[in-house]
Every structure is written in C-alpha cells, then in structure tokens.
Design a protein around this motif. Sequence first.
Motif, mmCIF file in Angstrom:
data_model
loop_
_atom_site.group_PDB
_atom_site.id
_atom_site.type_symbol
_atom_site.label_atom_id
_atom_site.label_comp_id
_atom_site.label_asym_id
_atom_site.label_seq_id
_atom_site.Cartn_x
_atom_site.Cartn_y
_atom_site.Cartn_z
ATOM 1 N N SER A 1 0.803 -1.489 0.064
ATOM 2 C CA SER A 1 -0.070 -0.270 -0.104
ATOM 3 C C SER A 1 0.908 1.339 0.090
ATOM 4 C CB SER A 1 -0.777 0.038 1.200
ATOM 5 O OG SER A 1 -1.750 -1.136 1.016
ATOM 6 N N LYS A 2 1.872 1.256 1.012
ATOM 7 C CA LYS A 2 2.692 2.489 0.783
ATOM 8 C C LYS A 2 3.396 2.609 -0.532
ATOM 9 C CE LYS A 2 5.014 2.935 5.042
ATOM 10 N NZ LYS A 2 5.873 2.607 6.191
ATOM 11 N N GLU A 3 3.836 1.485 -1.030
ATOM 12 C CA GLU A 3 4.656 1.896 -2.281
ATOM 13 C C GLU A 3 3.672 2.203 -3.433
ATOM 14 O OE1 GLU A 3 6.977 -1.572 -3.179
ATOM 15 O OE2 GLU A 3 7.861 -1.591 -1.120
ATOM 16 N N MET A 4 2.252 1.785 -3.340
ATOM 17 C CA MET A 4 1.380 1.943 -4.403
ATOM 18 C C MET A 4 1.206 3.337 -4.500
ATOM 19 S SD MET A 4 -2.705 1.289 -4.451
ATOM 20 C CE MET A 4 -3.013 1.833 -2.706
ATOM 21 N N ILE A 5 1.344 4.408 -3.581
ATOM 22 C CA ILE A 5 0.910 5.727 -3.848
ATOM 23 C C ILE A 5 2.411 6.547 -3.542
ATOM 24 C CG2 ILE A 5 -1.412 5.445 -3.250
ATOM 25 C CD1 ILE A 5 -1.131 6.917 -0.545
ATOM 26 N N TRP A 6 3.337 6.080 -3.150
ATOM 27 C CA TRP A 6 4.406 6.911 -2.830
ATOM 28 C C TRP A 6 5.069 7.587 -4.236
ATOM 29 C CZ3 TRP A 6 7.429 8.015 1.098
ATOM 30 C CH2 TRP A 6 8.580 8.679 1.105
ATOM 31 N N ARG A 7 5.608 8.691 -3.986
ATOM 32 C CA ARG A 7 5.939 9.681 -4.987
ATOM 33 C C ARG A 7 7.430 10.116 -4.523
ATOM 34 N NH1 ARG A 7 0.603 13.371 -6.274
ATOM 35 N NH2 ARG A 7 -0.629 11.800 -6.956
ATOM 36 N N GLU A 8 7.709 10.617 -5.817
ATOM 37 C CA GLU A 8 9.117 11.122 -5.884
ATOM 38 C C GLU A 8 9.013 12.481 -5.036
ATOM 39 O OE1 GLU A 8 12.538 13.150 -8.627
ATOM 40 O OE2 GLU A 8 11.527 11.333 -9.235
ATOM 41 N N GLY A 9 10.004 12.789 -4.028
ATOM 42 C CA GLY A 9 9.687 14.066 -3.344
ATOM 43 C C GLY A 9 9.050 13.880 -1.964
ATOM 44 N N ASP A 10 8.442 12.594 -1.751
ATOM 45 C CA ASP A 10 7.810 12.540 -0.443
ATOM 46 C C ASP A 10 8.797 12.519 0.876
ATOM 47 O OD1 ASP A 10 5.238 12.411 -1.547
ATOM 48 O OD2 ASP A 10 5.087 10.263 -1.362
ATOM 49 N N THR A 11 10.042 12.256 0.345
ATOM 50 C CA THR A 11 11.116 12.318 1.248
ATOM 51 C C THR A 11 11.063 13.694 2.195
ATOM 52 O OG1 THR A 11 12.698 12.688 0.063
ATOM 53 C CG2 THR A 11 12.514 10.269 0.539
ATOM 54 N N LEU A 12 10.606 14.529 1.805
ATOM 55 C CA LEU A 12 10.483 15.876 2.353
ATOM 56 C C LEU A 12 9.575 15.686 3.632
ATOM 57 C CD1 LEU A 12 10.835 19.056 2.433
ATOM 58 C CD2 LEU A 12 8.636 19.019 0.940
ATOM 59 N N TYR A 13 8.515 14.847 3.474
ATOM 60 C CA TYR A 13 7.611 14.543 4.829
ATOM 61 C C TYR A 13 8.067 13.346 5.514
ATOM 62 C CZ TYR A 13 5.128 17.816 1.645
ATOM 63 O OH TYR A 13 4.369 18.880 0.839
ATOM 64 N N TYR A 14 8.528 12.480 4.619
ATOM 65 C CA TYR A 14 8.966 11.000 5.260
ATOM 66 C C TYR A 14 10.347 10.851 4.903
ATOM 67 C CZ TYR A 14 3.795 11.206 4.640
ATOM 68 O OH TYR A 14 2.618 11.674 4.717
ATOM 69 N N PRO A 15 11.323 11.428 5.670
ATOM 70 C CA PRO A 15 12.990 11.266 5.410
ATOM 71 C C PRO A 15 13.431 9.926 5.238
ATOM 72 C CG PRO A 15 12.456 12.759 7.455
ATOM 73 C CD PRO A 15 11.183 11.959 7.108
ATOM 74 N N GLU A 16 12.859 8.800 5.824
ATOM 75 C CA GLU A 16 13.328 7.448 5.779
ATOM 76 C C GLU A 16 12.849 6.744 4.441
ATOM 77 O OE1 GLU A 16 13.412 5.221 9.350
ATOM 78 O OE2 GLU A 16 13.366 7.092 10.450
ATOM 79 N N GLY A 17 12.132 7.505 3.726
ATOM 80 C CA GLY A 17 11.655 6.782 2.532
ATOM 81 C C GLY A 17 10.229 6.238 2.800
ATOM 82 N N VAL A 18 9.804 5.129 1.669
ATOM 83 C CA VAL A 18 8.669 4.429 1.649
ATOM 84 C C VAL A 18 8.724 3.672 2.850
ATOM 85 C CG1 VAL A 18 9.528 2.592 0.244
ATOM 86 C CG2 VAL A 18 7.150 3.423 0.223
#
Length: 140
Positions: free
Chosen positions: A94-111
Amino acid sequence: MLCDVETTLGEFIDRQGVSFIASVSKDGFPHMKAMLPPRKRVGIREFYFTTNTSSMRVAQYRKTSKASIYFCDSRLFRGVMLVGRMEVLEDPASKEMIWREGDTLYYPEGVTDPDYCVLKFVATRGRYYTDFRSQSFEIA
C-alpha cells in the motif's frame, strides 16, 4: 440532476486541489482537516491519501473508522460529500502504491519510514450540491 454519478463526480473530484477528511474524536465530535488531493482514486468508492502515522487523525481512525471526505469548488459553489469508513494501511504494498518522488520531504526515511502510512477511504453513500440543490446517492 446527476445522470452518470461516477463519471460526473469523479471528474469533479479530480479537478479539486484540496480535499477535506473528517474523523470522530474520542468525545464523539467531528474533526475536519484539509488535505492534498487523494493520491489514488478508484471510481468514487475508494480513495487513498498519505499521512503521518503519528497524527491525531490516524489515532482517531484506529478508534473508529467512521469518516467522511469532502471536495468543493468554491468558485462555482459546488461540493460532494462522501460517507464511509477510513482504514489505516501500513503494509509495504500500500505504501509503495502511492509513494511519489519528493515524499522524502515529509517522510525522510523513504517509503519504509515508520511515520508514513496510507489512509484508504471506502465510500458507501454521498451527497452532491450544485445549482442550489442537493442530491443524495448510494455507492454500490
């Protein structure tokens, strides 16, 4: 008023830059929050949002899944409210399904960031307002 509910409302929802989600607080009152548009939409029945696992909203949805979402066009004074249930998803797919480039701004550890989760809303009914009239509808 609405001939093809799913198409008409789906196109309307896709044009909105802000969405609103509502949860129920521990004392039984509705809490509303503005969010970015859903990351994924399946018809007008399923909507997927990103949020922080540590958020107040996630704690509320874990206690009661009752929820609503709202989309509006303030310029034309139109809106649609959908009522249903919100699920908190933390599985990798589920997390990978909607992950987008740039989301590390909000979630620094990635998906795999433990403070990143997915909110899945499943609608059962709704109400559409346009031209000074409202129409209720069920979602199959």
